[in-house]
Design a protein around this motif. Structure first.
Motif, PDB file in Angstrom:
ATOM      1  N   ALA B  94     -12.192 -15.521  24.950  1.00 10.44           N
ATOM      2  CA  ALA B  94     -11.264 -14.392  24.842  1.00 10.44           C
ATOM      3  C   ALA B  94     -10.638 -14.342  23.449  1.00 10.44           C
ATOM      4  O   ALA B  94     -10.404 -13.245  22.898  1.00 10.44           O
ATOM      5  N   GLN B  95     -10.401 -15.516  22.858  1.00 11.32           N
ATOM      6  CA  GLN B  95      -9.835 -15.542  21.503  1.00 11.32           C
ATOM      7  C   GLN B  95     -10.816 -14.967  20.482  1.00 11.32           C
ATOM      8  O   GLN B  95     -10.421 -14.214  19.581  1.00 11.32           O
ATOM      9  N   GLY B 139      -7.596  -4.188  23.656  1.00 10.27           N
ATOM     10  CA  GLY B 139      -7.158  -5.568  23.453  1.00 10.27           C
ATOM     11  C   GLY B 139      -8.027  -6.481  24.284  1.00 10.27           C
ATOM     12  O   GLY B 139      -8.870  -6.005  25.059  1.00 10.27           O
ATOM     13  N   ALA B 140      -7.827  -7.783  24.156  1.00  5.72           N
ATOM     14  CA  ALA B 140      -8.563  -8.745  24.984  1.00  5.72           C
ATOM     15  C   ALA B 140      -7.572  -9.448  25.898  1.00  5.72           C
ATOM     16  O   ALA B 140      -6.461  -9.791  25.470  1.00  5.72           O
ATOM     17  N   ASP B 152      -3.969 -14.178  23.299  1.00  9.75           N
ATOM     18  CA  ASP B 152      -3.354 -15.169  22.415  1.00  9.75           C
ATOM     19  C   ASP B 152      -2.144 -15.859  23.060  1.00  9.75           C
ATOM     20  O   ASP B 152      -1.397 -16.551  22.386  1.00  9.75           O
ATOM     21  N   ASP B 153      -1.989 -15.651  24.361  1.00 16.38           N
ATOM     22  CA  ASP B 153      -0.876 -16.336  25.036  1.00 16.38           C
ATOM     23  C   ASP B 153      -1.283 -16.742  26.448  1.00 16.38           C
ATOM     24  O   ASP B 153      -0.667 -16.336  27.431  1.00 16.38           O
ATOM     25  N   LYS B 164      -1.816 -19.844  32.872  1.00 17.11           N
ATOM     26  CA  LYS B 164      -0.397 -19.712  32.545  1.00 17.11           C
ATOM     27  C   LYS B 164      -0.245 -19.204  31.121  1.00 17.11           C
ATOM     28  O   LYS B 164      -1.143 -19.384  30.301  1.00 17.11           O
ATOM     29  N   PRO B 165       0.926 -18.642  30.814  1.00 17.70           N
ATOM     30  CA  PRO B 165       1.170 -18.296  29.410  1.00 17.70           C
ATOM     31  C   PRO B 165       1.274 -19.593  28.603  1.00 17.70           C
ATOM     32  O   PRO B 165       1.832 -20.582  29.093  1.00 17.70           O
ATOM     33  N   ARG B 166       0.754 -19.604  27.401  1.00 19.54           N
ATOM     34  CA  ARG B 166       0.839 -20.768  26.526  1.00 19.54           C
ATOM     35  C   ARG B 166       2.301 -20.974  26.103  1.00 19.54           C
ATOM     36  O   ARG B 166       2.756 -22.083  25.866  1.00 19.54           O
ATOM     37  N   SER B 167       3.016 -19.873  26.032  1.00 23.56           N
ATOM     38  CA  SER B 167       4.379 -19.899  25.488  1.00 23.56           C
ATOM     39  C   SER B 167       5.416 -20.327  26.519  1.00 23.56           C
ATOM     40  O   SER B 167       6.568 -20.535  26.192  1.00 23.56           O
TER      41      SER B 167
END
Lengths: 168, 168, 168, 168
Positions: B94-95, B139-140, B152-153, B164-167
């Motif tokens: 996805a990145q 977007g992805a 990106d999260d 889960k969200p990375r943040s």
């Protein structure tokens, strides 16, 4: 990403989606909803409220029943709502909710084959409708056959068992 | 309603989603994708292109494989794309697609339990991801556990088997 | 071991066993038998003839229908016969066949839940009845609930949905 | 009919029959037996004892394990016994039990596809083996592919995944 932090509500009314085979009577009836089992199977982690309002065939849905569904949508603290509904009169109930312009995304879905029968469209349809409720702008919609229809431009083609735009 | 008139593309790469039990070997392997059967069962009427790029375990996915997936997204005439992918390295692919900023809505999904095994999350996840691809801005994204994450999260919690969200 | 070299015949008459969900009508109906699929799934290698005589609900079975079943048993070159039959009047048809004393092992079975519905007893019952037909002495039997009943000492308990000896 | 008044014992040892998909590990493992669920689904009313001795892959079965199975058969108060066993070494364990000449009907069965995987042969095989255990004379047997084999004249054809007489 705001969607990941969201939440949603599922309002259960019955319909083919939730019919179960009664081995003694030898027919499909309503006893309880399949929603909790289906959500566990789908490994759902989104905060989700399940509101079991009705468990009836949508051919038996009266105006009073539709007002109950509208009321359930109005009371919902969540702005993303899926209504699981029989397909035969799904469009009529969507119209009642659509005209009320609640400022929420209310997505009607159901199934042509019960969840308890092999080859059911129920899990796919529920996933499809739930994502639609999280991402669409406020309004009432019917989500069937992997298509999203506005409440005022949709009809069921009873011979084919599919949904189509009324305007087509 | 424009969504009802849309179309989408599903890019298949393999992953747990598509594993089948091989009775002779006594293990789960890849032979062919379950997508056509699943789409028929879900009574999908949305115009849908299915592009079978890879049928591999995502732990075996190399940079070259990820470029193939990116290429498949780039070539897609449809702006709504679902990529069926193994969960272990879904985030990495996805990145790659997210950084390329293709101007399309590319939604990655997969399954924790194969479609061919009782209690699979595959049909729900596919429906969820497909609706997300039809309604989200370009977007992805990763769509798992009935949640939508920006590319990106997001991270996979391997101990829990959830995203889960990375943040967080 | 003579059984391993045997063969058998399955006579299909319909019943709950073979009901399928018709998504357009929204009800369980008969269209075709599930037998071939079930036998493939069970990896059956025993030489087996499948004779589809009737596809009806056993409540609609007339004396003429029962004569057809008797005829099918009489004509069978195989001495081991399974009759797949609706449970409601299975006992009556077993009596017709039992009184005829054909010199063959004829085992009646069926299902309380259709093969096409989750949680069906059909595959287990078919396996059970088939082994019984290969091993029992000549006679007519009802095989349900993992029990074997002689044709002249069995009744269906309709409230419980199970079979019992008449003499108990 | 004496069979209708009988009883039986099922001795569980594991094997493909009882493998479950572990979504975190991403592989088929043993956690608990499917027997109770399967028997409920089959609406079994025969008095039945379930003895869970082992939950292992039959390739890992040692001589000591086979003695445990033999012991379980010897201790059984029921004369009709089904042993659920992995297919790879089912024949070896059947030989151990067969040589012991226990004066009981011990029928070995298993599955080529786990009960938890779509298209499993497990329910059919269990029904088949159970009826065989109720009707066959004392001895040890392998019941697979809807065939019954004596313990001293059976082999697994690993390439085909089926059982055959050794003497053929």
């Amino acid at each position: 990403m705001s969607e990941a932090g969201g939440s949603a509500r599922i309002i259960v009314t019955g319909g083919t989606f939730d019919k179960r085979y009664d081995a003694i009577k030898g027919e499909l009836t309503f006893s309880e909803t399949h929603l909790p089992g289906l959500l566990e199977q789908a490994r759902v982690k989104l905060p989700l409220a399940v509101d079991i309002r009705l468990l009836i065939d949508s051919l038996q849905m009266t105006d009073a029943h539709r007002q109950q569904v509208l009321e359930a949508c109005r009371e919902s603290p969540e702005r993303s709502i899926v209504v699981v509904h029989g397909t035969d009169t799904m469009v009529e109930t969507a119209q009642v909710v659509g005209r009320a312009a609640l400022g929420k995304a209310v997505v009607f879905t159901g199934a042509m084959v019960p969840y308890s029968v092999q080859g059911s469209d129920a899990p796919f349809n529920l996933g499809f409708a739930l994502a639609a409720s999280l991402t669409l702008p406020a309004g009432a919609y019917v989500a069937m056959n992997a298509k999203i229809f506005a409440w005022d431009d949709v009809m069921k083609d009873k011979a084919e068992g599919t949904f189509k735009p009324r305007s087509a």
